[in-house]
Enzyme design. Structure first.
Site, PDB file in Angstrom:
ATOM      1  N   CYS A 161       2.270   1.562  -5.252  1.00  0.00           N
ATOM      2  CA  CYS A 161       2.045   0.082  -4.974  1.00  0.00           C
ATOM      3  C   CYS A 161       1.718  -0.758  -6.625  1.00  0.00           C
ATOM      4  O   CYS A 161       2.040  -1.986  -6.310  1.00  0.00           O
ATOM      5  CB  CYS A 161       0.770  -0.151  -3.999  1.00  0.00           C
ATOM      6  SG  CYS A 161       0.082   1.193  -3.379  1.00  0.00           S
ATOM      7  N   PHE A 163       0.924  -1.442   0.023  1.00  0.00           N
ATOM      8  CA  PHE A 163      -0.027   0.096   0.046  1.00  0.00           C
ATOM      9  C   PHE A 163       0.857   1.319   0.093  1.00  0.00           C
ATOM     10  O   PHE A 163       2.190   1.398   0.200  1.00  0.00           O
ATOM     11  CB  PHE A 163      -0.918   0.080   1.217  1.00  0.00           C
ATOM     12  CG  PHE A 163      -0.274   0.252   2.454  1.00  0.00           C
ATOM     13  CD1 PHE A 163      -0.068   1.442   3.074  1.00  0.00           C
ATOM     14  CD2 PHE A 163       0.344  -1.069   3.179  1.00  0.00           C
ATOM     15  CE1 PHE A 163       0.548   1.671   4.380  1.00  0.00           C
ATOM     16  CE2 PHE A 163       0.686  -0.730   4.274  1.00  0.00           C
ATOM     17  CZ  PHE A 163       0.917   0.336   4.867  1.00  0.00           C
ATOM     18  N   CYS A 164       0.181   2.350  -0.283  1.00  0.00           N
ATOM     19  CA  CYS A 164       1.147   3.569  -0.480  1.00  0.00           C
ATOM     20  C   CYS A 164      -0.369   4.713  -0.549  1.00  0.00           C
ATOM     21  O   CYS A 164      -1.447   4.647  -0.002  1.00  0.00           O
ATOM     22  CB  CYS A 164       1.775   3.634  -1.799  1.00  0.00           C
ATOM     23  SG  CYS A 164       0.816   3.570  -3.225  1.00  0.00           S
ATOM     24  N   THR A 165       0.130   5.994  -0.745  1.00  0.00           N
ATOM     25  CA  THR A 165      -1.018   7.011  -0.579  1.00  0.00           C
ATOM     26  C   THR A 165      -2.188   7.024  -1.321  1.00  0.00           C
ATOM     27  O   THR A 165      -3.111   6.873  -0.836  1.00  0.00           O
ATOM     28  CB  THR A 165      -0.127   8.512  -0.709  1.00  0.00           C
ATOM     29  OG1 THR A 165       1.003   8.439   0.175  1.00  0.00           O
ATOM     30  CG2 THR A 165      -1.319   9.503  -0.192  1.00  0.00           C
TER      31      THR A 165
END
Length: 246
Positions: free
Chosen positions: A189, A182-184
């Protein structure tokens, strides 16, 4: 009531005529009095914009007339003022730099998992087949420090170009588990999940829409702290409210 609409969106898609696209986007966004940043590269587009609802709607309607962006998915949030001071459109080598040209999400992305499914997995600690689930934070260390999922793996990278080396060094801790990268907002990702699968990690998913979509759809269960964002709001809480008044 917050009067400024903030949007974040990206898409991996082959683009040509970058200079021509840059000029047209800059002219259009300035005419609509939008502020923010648009990144263009041969691999796609990444944008963060803020403005009045009518201006945002007009921009998205026009952008989606281009077949390359017809299915562009957008994340929305709101603020009292624009969190950007100017409008920039930049041409880059990559819309998210990894320095791994063989990683091309347009050619085939890793499987995604939606926010509500992740919330359910986190609640039980396992996926739907009973395998342990681990959340892998692909962001930089200073972003993670603002907030992340409880118990998430954090390799303390300083920039995304370090992610492949971190995978190679730590892959043993992922084996036998269901890994959700996951990322912002989802863009990192995309590349991260592809690299993980190519590194031999079998059960890898990317959190569709990233943390921001997770907040929007679930309210953020299992997330501790706030999500760092690269604008003057500094970070957003699970209700998508900024931590700093603008």
């Amino acid at each position: 009531m917050a009067s400024v609409v903030n949007i974040a969106a990206y898409k991996f898609v082959s683009l040509d005529r970058l200079a021509e696209r840059r000029a047209a986007l800059l002219e259009q966004t300035r005419a609509l009095e939008l502020k923010g940043t648009i990144l263009l590269a041969g691999e796609g587009i990444n944008l963060f914009l803020a403005g009045a609802a009518r201006g945002i709607e007009s921009f998205l309607s026009s952008l989606r007339q281009d077949p390359a962006f017809a299915d562009l998915e957008v994340k929305f949030s709101y603020s009292e003022a624009a969190p950007f001071r100017k409008m920039l459109v930049k041409i880059k080598r990559e819309i998210i730099r990894m320095d791994r040209p063989a990683i091309r999400p347009e050619a085939g992305r890793a499987p995604g998992v939606d926010a509500r499914t992740v919330a359910r997995w986190l609640s039980s600690g396992t996926d739907d087949e009973g395998r342990p689930v681990v959340m892998l934070d692909t962001r930089n260390a200073f972003e993670v420090d603002e907030g992340t999922f409880r118990g998430a793996i954090d390799w303390r990278i300083d920039r995304f170009t370090q992610f492949p080396a971190a995978v190679d060094a730590h892959r043993a801790e992922l084996e036998g588990k269901t890994v959700v990268s996951f990322c912002t907002g989802g863009i990192r990702c995309e590349k991260a999940a592809i690299y993980l699968r190519e590194a031999g990690i079998e059960r890898v998913y990317q959190l569709d829409g990233g943390i921001l979509k997770y907040f929007e759809e679930t309210g953020g269960p299992g997330f501790e702290g706030k999500c760092f964002v690269f604008d003057e709001r500094v970070s957003l809480d699970p209700a998508l409210a900024p931590s700093k008044d603008l």
